[in-house]
Motif scaffolding. Structure first.
Motif, mmCIF file in Angstrom:
data_model
loop_
_atom_site.group_PDB
_atom_site.id
_atom_site.type_symbol
_atom_site.label_atom_id
_atom_site.label_comp_id
_atom_site.label_asym_id
_atom_site.label_seq_id
_atom_site.Cartn_x
_atom_site.Cartn_y
_atom_site.Cartn_z
ATOM 1 N N VAL A 156 4.439 2.466 -24.006
ATOM 2 C CA VAL A 156 4.231 3.131 -25.295
ATOM 3 C C VAL A 156 2.898 3.863 -25.293
ATOM 4 O O VAL A 156 2.811 5.016 -25.715
ATOM 5 C CB VAL A 156 4.328 2.116 -26.458
ATOM 6 N N ALA A 157 1.852 3.200 -24.806
ATOM 7 C CA ALA A 157 0.525 3.839 -24.750
ATOM 8 C C ALA A 157 0.564 5.082 -23.876
ATOM 9 O O ALA A 157 0.009 6.126 -24.232
ATOM 10 C CB ALA A 157 -0.512 2.847 -24.227
ATOM 11 N N ALA A 159 3.234 6.975 -23.146
ATOM 12 C CA ALA A 159 4.062 7.996 -23.808
ATOM 13 C C ALA A 159 3.374 8.622 -25.010
ATOM 14 O O ALA A 159 3.597 9.794 -25.307
ATOM 15 C CB ALA A 159 5.390 7.381 -24.226
ATOM 16 N N GLU A 160 2.533 7.862 -25.684
ATOM 17 C CA GLU A 160 1.881 8.366 -26.891
ATOM 18 C C GLU A 160 0.445 8.820 -26.660
ATOM 19 O O GLU A 160 -0.261 9.155 -27.592
ATOM 20 C CB GLU A 160 1.937 7.291 -27.977
ATOM 21 N N GLY A 161 0.015 8.824 -25.402
ATOM 22 C CA GLY A 161 -1.319 9.293 -25.089
ATOM 23 C C GLY A 161 -2.422 8.364 -25.534
ATOM 24 O O GLY A 161 -3.553 8.805 -25.755
ATOM 25 N N LEU A 162 -2.140 7.088 -25.642
ATOM 26 C CA LEU A 162 -3.114 6.107 -26.123
ATOM 27 C C LEU A 162 -3.787 5.411 -24.942
ATOM 28 O O LEU A 162 -3.240 5.368 -23.838
ATOM 29 C CB LEU A 162 -2.416 5.058 -26.992
#
Length: 164
Positions: A156-157, A159-162
């Protein structure tokens, strides 16, 4: 004596059998708790025009005996398509009949018919019988490759640029 061993393409009606096979694989590797998929996941992602994977089903005398779950891949270095075998499963009752080999040969034939010229898979480090089968078939261990993966929060990080 086994009368009939047949390999065929998986159908949406096989989603339950695919799920049971994956659960059995998880139990066999003492990782059943890692299997979080559902029958509906296989129905949704494995069939139809945008299928994320293909499947081959082995049957013995008309009953489920094994599974090969795979998807097409592409080598940018080779400039050729190939196939990645995600899961290969043979029910304990039918081991030793050559079903795993037949499934691998069939998926290789599937890929070759589509221009593919290689097959890749990964195997649990402790699954020595499977490793022996693969090596006997010329599927060699790639000592220079190393698999990496991002799951859950890390995915998730990413994919979301986190930041992790």
């Amino acid at each position: 004596m086994i009368a009939d061993i047949r390999i065929r393409a998986g159908k949406i009606e096989d989603a339950g059998a695919i799920h049971r096979a994956i659960l059995a694989m998880g139990r066999g590797l003492d990782m059943a708790d890692k299997v979080t998929c559902s029958v509906d996941d296989y129905r949704r992602f494995g069939f139809g025009p945008d299928a994320a994977f293909g499947s081959l089903i082995a049957e013995v005398d008309g009953g489920f005996a094994g599974l090969c779950l795979f998807f097409p891949i592409f080598s940018t270095w080779r400039g050729r398509p190939g196939v990645f075998v995600q899961d290969l499963y043979v029910d304990d009752r039918f081991r030793g009949l050559g079903i795993g080999e037949r499934l691998l040969r069939e998926v290789a034939t599937w890929s070759k018919a589509r221009g593919g010229d290689y097959l890749r898979l990964e195997v649990d480090g402790e699954n020595v019988p499977a490793q022996r089968l693969y090596e006997r078939l010329g599927i060699i261990w790639q000592t220079k490759d190393r698999a990496h993966a991002a799951y859950g929060g890390a995915f998730v990080a990413l994919a979301e640029g986190l930041e992790i």
